[in-house]
Design a protein around this motif. Structure first.
Motif, PDB file in Angstrom:
ATOM      1  N   ARG A 198       0.807  -1.223   0.000  1.00 48.68           N
ATOM      2  CA  ARG A 198       0.000   0.000   0.000  1.00 48.68           C
ATOM      3  C   ARG A 198       0.839   1.271   0.000  1.00 48.68           C
ATOM      4  NH1 ARG A 198      -5.130  -1.177   4.078  1.00 48.68           N
ATOM      5  NH2 ARG A 198      -5.629  -3.263   3.309  1.00 48.68           N
ATOM      6  N   LEU A 199       2.141   1.140  -0.094  1.00 44.98           N
ATOM      7  CA  LEU A 199       2.984   2.329  -0.096  1.00 44.98           C
ATOM      8  C   LEU A 199       2.710   3.180  -1.327  1.00 44.98           C
ATOM      9  CD1 LEU A 199       6.463   0.951   1.052  1.00 44.98           C
ATOM     10  CD2 LEU A 199       4.756   2.166   2.420  1.00 44.98           C
ATOM     11  N   PRO A 200       2.604   4.501  -1.147  1.00 44.61           N
ATOM     12  CA  PRO A 200       2.428   5.382  -2.312  1.00 44.61           C
ATOM     13  C   PRO A 200       3.738   5.535  -3.064  1.00 44.61           C
ATOM     14  CG  PRO A 200       2.618   6.674  -0.304  1.00 44.61           C
ATOM     15  CD  PRO A 200       2.612   5.227   0.122  1.00 44.61           C
ATOM     16  N   GLY A 201       3.746   6.389  -4.058  1.00 52.52           N
ATOM     17  CA  GLY A 201       4.959   6.601  -4.825  1.00 52.52           C
ATOM     18  C   GLY A 201       5.149   5.548  -5.903  1.00 52.52           C
ATOM     19  N   GLU A 202       6.259   5.647  -6.596  1.00 56.50           N
ATOM     20  CA  GLU A 202       6.561   4.724  -7.695  1.00 56.50           C
ATOM     21  C   GLU A 202       7.351   3.528  -7.179  1.00 56.50           C
ATOM     22  OE1 GLU A 202       9.094   4.537 -11.899  1.00 56.50           O
ATOM     23  OE2 GLU A 202       9.027   6.387 -10.717  1.00 56.50           O
ATOM     24  N   ARG A 203       6.827   2.366  -7.430  1.00 54.03           N
ATOM     25  CA  ARG A 203       7.527   1.151  -7.009  1.00 54.03           C
ATOM     26  C   ARG A 203       8.532   0.749  -8.085  1.00 54.03           C
ATOM     27  NH1 ARG A 203       4.801  -4.535  -4.922  1.00 54.03           N
ATOM     28  NH2 ARG A 203       6.766  -5.546  -4.343  1.00 54.03           N
ATOM     29  N   ILE A 204       9.772   0.629  -7.700  1.00 55.78           N
ATOM     30  CA  ILE A 204      10.831   0.199  -8.614  1.00 55.78           C
ATOM     31  C   ILE A 204      11.045  -1.294  -8.409  1.00 55.78           C
ATOM     32  CG2 ILE A 204      13.210   0.527  -9.358  1.00 55.78           C
ATOM     33  CD1 ILE A 204      11.468   2.977  -9.740  1.00 55.78           C
ATOM     34  N   VAL A 205      10.890  -2.047  -9.456  1.00 55.33           N
ATOM     35  CA  VAL A 205      11.070  -3.491  -9.374  1.00 55.33           C
ATOM     36  C   VAL A 205      12.447  -3.840  -9.929  1.00 55.33           C
ATOM     37  CG1 VAL A 205      10.241  -5.755 -10.116  1.00 55.33           C
ATOM     38  CG2 VAL A 205       8.613  -3.932  -9.591  1.00 55.33           C
ATOM     39  N   CYS A 206      13.265  -4.420  -9.102  1.00 54.91           N
ATOM     40  CA  CYS A 206      14.587  -4.856  -9.526  1.00 54.91           C
ATOM     41  C   CYS A 206      14.552  -6.359  -9.750  1.00 54.91           C
ATOM     42  CB  CYS A 206      15.649  -4.514  -8.482  1.00 54.91           C
ATOM     43  SG  CYS A 206      16.192  -2.803  -8.537  1.00 54.91           S
ATOM     44  N   PRO A 207      14.522  -6.808 -10.993  1.00 61.27           N
ATOM     45  CA  PRO A 207      14.530  -8.248 -11.238  1.00 61.27           C
ATOM     46  C   PRO A 207      15.873  -8.854 -10.876  1.00 61.27           C
ATOM     47  CG  PRO A 207      14.753  -7.082 -13.305  1.00 61.27           C
ATOM     48  CD  PRO A 207      14.532  -6.031 -12.241  1.00 61.27           C
ATOM     49  N   VAL A 208      15.846  -9.785  -9.961  1.00 68.04           N
ATOM     50  CA  VAL A 208      17.070 -10.478  -9.541  1.00 68.04           C
ATOM     51  C   VAL A 208      16.973 -11.914  -9.996  1.00 68.04           C
ATOM     52  CG1 VAL A 208      18.529 -11.141  -7.616  1.00 68.04           C
ATOM     53  CG2 VAL A 208      17.298  -8.966  -7.556  1.00 68.04           C
ATOM     54  N   SER A 209      17.769 -12.280 -10.978  1.00 70.51           N
ATOM     55  CA  SER A 209      17.692 -13.621 -11.550  1.00 70.51           C
ATOM     56  C   SER A 209      18.316 -14.642 -10.622  1.00 70.51           C
ATOM     57  CB  SER A 209      18.409 -13.663 -12.905  1.00 70.51           C
ATOM     58  OG  SER A 209      17.797 -12.778 -13.818  1.00 70.51           O
ATOM     59  N   SER A 210      17.672 -15.788 -10.525  1.00 76.21           N
ATOM     60  CA  SER A 210      18.247 -16.865  -9.739  1.00 76.21           C
ATOM     61  C   SER A 210      19.324 -17.561 -10.556  1.00 76.21           C
ATOM     62  CB  SER A 210      17.148 -17.866  -9.352  1.00 76.21           C
ATOM     63  OG  SER A 210      16.548 -18.400 -10.522  1.00 76.21           O
ATOM     64  N   PRO A 211      20.218 -18.302  -9.930  1.00 76.91           N
ATOM     65  CA  PRO A 211      21.273 -18.991 -10.664  1.00 76.91           C
ATOM     66  C   PRO A 211      20.693 -19.957 -11.699  1.00 76.91           C
ATOM     67  CG  PRO A 211      21.722 -18.991  -8.308  1.00 76.91           C
ATOM     68  CD  PRO A 211      20.321 -18.481  -8.474  1.00 76.91           C
ATOM     69  N   PRO A 212      21.408 -20.187 -12.787  1.00 70.32           N
ATOM     70  CA  PRO A 212      20.927 -21.107 -13.817  1.00 70.32           C
ATOM     71  C   PRO A 212      20.667 -22.498 -13.254  1.00 70.32           C
ATOM     72  CG  PRO A 212      22.831 -19.864 -14.588  1.00 70.32           C
ATOM     73  CD  PRO A 212      22.708 -19.587 -13.119  1.00 70.32           C
ATOM     74  N   ASP A 213      19.624 -23.133 -13.790  1.00 70.40           N
ATOM     75  CA  ASP A 213      19.275 -24.517 -13.445  1.00 70.40           C
ATOM     76  C   ASP A 213      18.867 -24.686 -11.985  1.00 70.40           C
ATOM     77  OD1 ASP A 213      19.983 -25.288 -16.072  1.00 70.40           O
ATOM     78  OD2 ASP A 213      22.080 -25.458 -15.468  1.00 70.40           O
ATOM     79  N   VAL A 214      18.491 -23.577 -11.322  1.00 68.70           N
ATOM     80  CA  VAL A 214      18.033 -23.652  -9.935  1.00 68.70           C
ATOM     81  C   VAL A 214      16.566 -23.255  -9.900  1.00 68.70           C
ATOM     82  CG1 VAL A 214      18.255 -22.719  -7.615  1.00 68.70           C
ATOM     83  CG2 VAL A 214      20.308 -23.193  -8.973  1.00 68.70           C
ATOM     84  N   GLU A 215      15.737 -24.139  -9.383  1.00 72.42           N
ATOM     85  CA  GLU A 215      14.311 -23.877  -9.292  1.00 72.42           C
ATOM     86  C   GLU A 215      14.036 -22.855  -8.200  1.00 72.42           C
ATOM     87  OE1 GLU A 215      10.222 -24.103  -9.993  1.00 72.42           O
ATOM     88  OE2 GLU A 215      11.913 -24.877 -11.176  1.00 72.42           O
ATOM     89  N   VAL A 216      13.247 -21.823  -8.522  1.00 72.45           N
ATOM     90  CA  VAL A 216      12.889 -20.816  -7.535  1.00 72.45           C
ATOM     91  C   VAL A 216      11.916 -21.438  -6.540  1.00 72.45           C
ATOM     92  CG1 VAL A 216      11.785 -18.575  -7.170  1.00 72.45           C
ATOM     93  CG2 VAL A 216      13.183 -18.963  -9.209  1.00 72.45           C
ATOM     94  N   PRO A 217      12.182 -21.338  -5.229  1.00 71.72           N
ATOM     95  CA  PRO A 217      11.267 -21.907  -4.244  1.00 71.72           C
ATOM     96  C   PRO A 217       9.859 -21.348  -4.401  1.00 71.72           C
ATOM     97  CG  PRO A 217      13.329 -21.262  -3.211  1.00 71.72           C
ATOM     98  CD  PRO A 217      13.372 -20.735  -4.610  1.00 71.72           C
ATOM     99  N   ARG A 218       8.886 -22.175  -4.139  1.00 71.58           N
ATOM    100  CA  ARG A 218       7.492 -21.771  -4.324  1.00 71.58           C
ATOM    101  C   ARG A 218       7.143 -20.534  -3.523  1.00 71.58           C
ATOM    102  NH1 ARG A 218       3.240 -26.213  -2.682  1.00 71.58           N
ATOM    103  NH2 ARG A 218       4.186 -25.713  -0.667  1.00 71.58           N
ATOM    104  N   ARG A 219       7.694 -20.422  -2.301  1.00 69.49           N
ATOM    105  CA  ARG A 219       7.370 -19.287  -1.444  1.00 69.49           C
ATOM    106  C   ARG A 219       7.909 -17.970  -1.989  1.00 69.49           C
ATOM    107  NH1 ARG A 219      11.769 -21.749   0.648  1.00 69.49           N
ATOM    108  NH2 ARG A 219      13.508 -20.440   1.378  1.00 69.49           N
ATOM    109  N   LEU A 220       8.872 -18.030  -2.947  1.00 72.32           N
ATOM    110  CA  LEU A 220       9.469 -16.820  -3.495  1.00 72.32           C
ATOM    111  C   LEU A 220       8.861 -16.397  -4.824  1.00 72.32           C
ATOM    112  CD1 LEU A 220      13.281 -17.443  -2.830  1.00 72.32           C
ATOM    113  CD2 LEU A 220      11.708 -16.048  -1.507  1.00 72.32           C
ATOM    114  N   LYS A 221       8.119 -17.291  -5.479  1.00 71.78           N
ATOM    115  CA  LYS A 221       7.657 -17.004  -6.831  1.00 71.78           C
ATOM    116  C   LYS A 221       6.721 -15.812  -6.899  1.00 71.78           C
ATOM    117  CE  LYS A 221       8.253 -21.639  -8.751  1.00 71.78           C
ATOM    118  NZ  LYS A 221       7.602 -22.814  -9.357  1.00 71.78           N
ATOM    119  N   SER A 222       5.984 -15.553  -5.810  1.00 73.94           N
ATOM    120  CA  SER A 222       5.034 -14.445  -5.824  1.00 73.94           C
ATOM    121  C   SER A 222       5.658 -13.121  -5.411  1.00 73.94           C
ATOM    122  CB  SER A 222       3.859 -14.740  -4.878  1.00 73.94           C
ATOM    123  OG  SER A 222       4.320 -14.887  -3.546  1.00 73.94           O
TER     124      SER A 222
END
Length: 230
Positions: A198-222
């Motif tokens: 709910r924070l106002p202002g512009e949200r900056i999204v920094c995409p941080v790629s996970s290491p190759p061939d590593v599955e992103v944990p389910r709790r982090l996908k969202s």
């Protein structure tokens, strides 16, 4: 971490005078990030590092005090949980026989804080998730006793502050013209996440790629800021 620092450096260079907020899990992480930026040659950052609790206190604590509610957690903690547990009937229950064990009070306090920061009250604790009915009954009773203690003593805890802060978005220190970014891959509690979203202002999204061939944990996908493996 290196990728996030590089993206922050770019953000600082692109918007040198704009107020920029970084929501961090702890103040230590904020100080570490500032040191890294300075050592990497960023001589003008104009970054403000805050934890969700910093924001919640600014937004909610004044209104709790106005209602006569103490928003400090001083006096709350394992000692209170041990006291509430000792008030349970002796010789009965799941936890009561271990009431004199300090680690039991610490574990119960940790569990209680997690439940409350998830927005779970005593009435919400379902019996179906417990293998032991006695464990469910006593945990529910302890949470009820804690809620009654807060209400009867005009006390608030961290969850109380966050719940109140959600009603006062106009008191948020982040302004509409600011931009903000969250620390990547952080598992925020439910109430923390509600406040951050709910924070106002512009949200900056920094995409941080996970290491190759590593599955992103389910709790982090969202979580914002997590992308698929490169």
């Amino acid at each position: 971490m290196n990728s996030f620092i590089v993206q922050l450096k770019t953000l600082c260079a692109s918007h040198p005078t704009r107020t920029k907020w970084v929501v961090v899990p702890t103040h230590a992480m904020g100080r570490m990030m500032g040191d890294r930026l300075a050592l990497d040659g960023t001589n003008w950052a104009n970054l403000r590092c805050v934890t969700p609790l910093d924001l919640a206190l600014r937004m909610g604590a004044p209104f709790l005090v106005e209602q006569g509610i103490d928003p400090s957690e001083e006096g709350l903690g394992p000692a209170l949980m041990m006291r509430l547990l000792m008030e349970r009937p002796e010789g009965q229950g799941y936890f009561r026989p271990l009431a004199d064990q300090p680690q039991m009070a610490i574990a119960l306090w940790s569990t209680l804080r997690e439940l409350r920061m998830a927005g779970v009250r005593a009435i919400d604790i379902g019996a179906a998730t417990f293998a032991s009915p006695a464990k469910h009954d006593e945990l529910t009773a302890l949470v009820e006793a804690y809620e009654l203690f807060l209400a009867s003593n005009n006390r608030g805890d961290r969850a109380t502050v966050f719940a109140e802060a959600l009603h006062h978005s106009d008191w948020c220190p982040v302004q509409a013209g600011d931009c903000w970014i969250g620390w990547p891959d952080t598992i925020w509690s439910v109430l923390e996440r509600r406040l951050i979203e709910r924070l106002p202002g512009e949200r900056i999204v920094c995409p941080v790629s996970s290491p190759p061939d590593v599955e992103v944990p389910r709790r982090l996908k969202s979580l914002a800021g997590v992308s698929s493996p490169a």
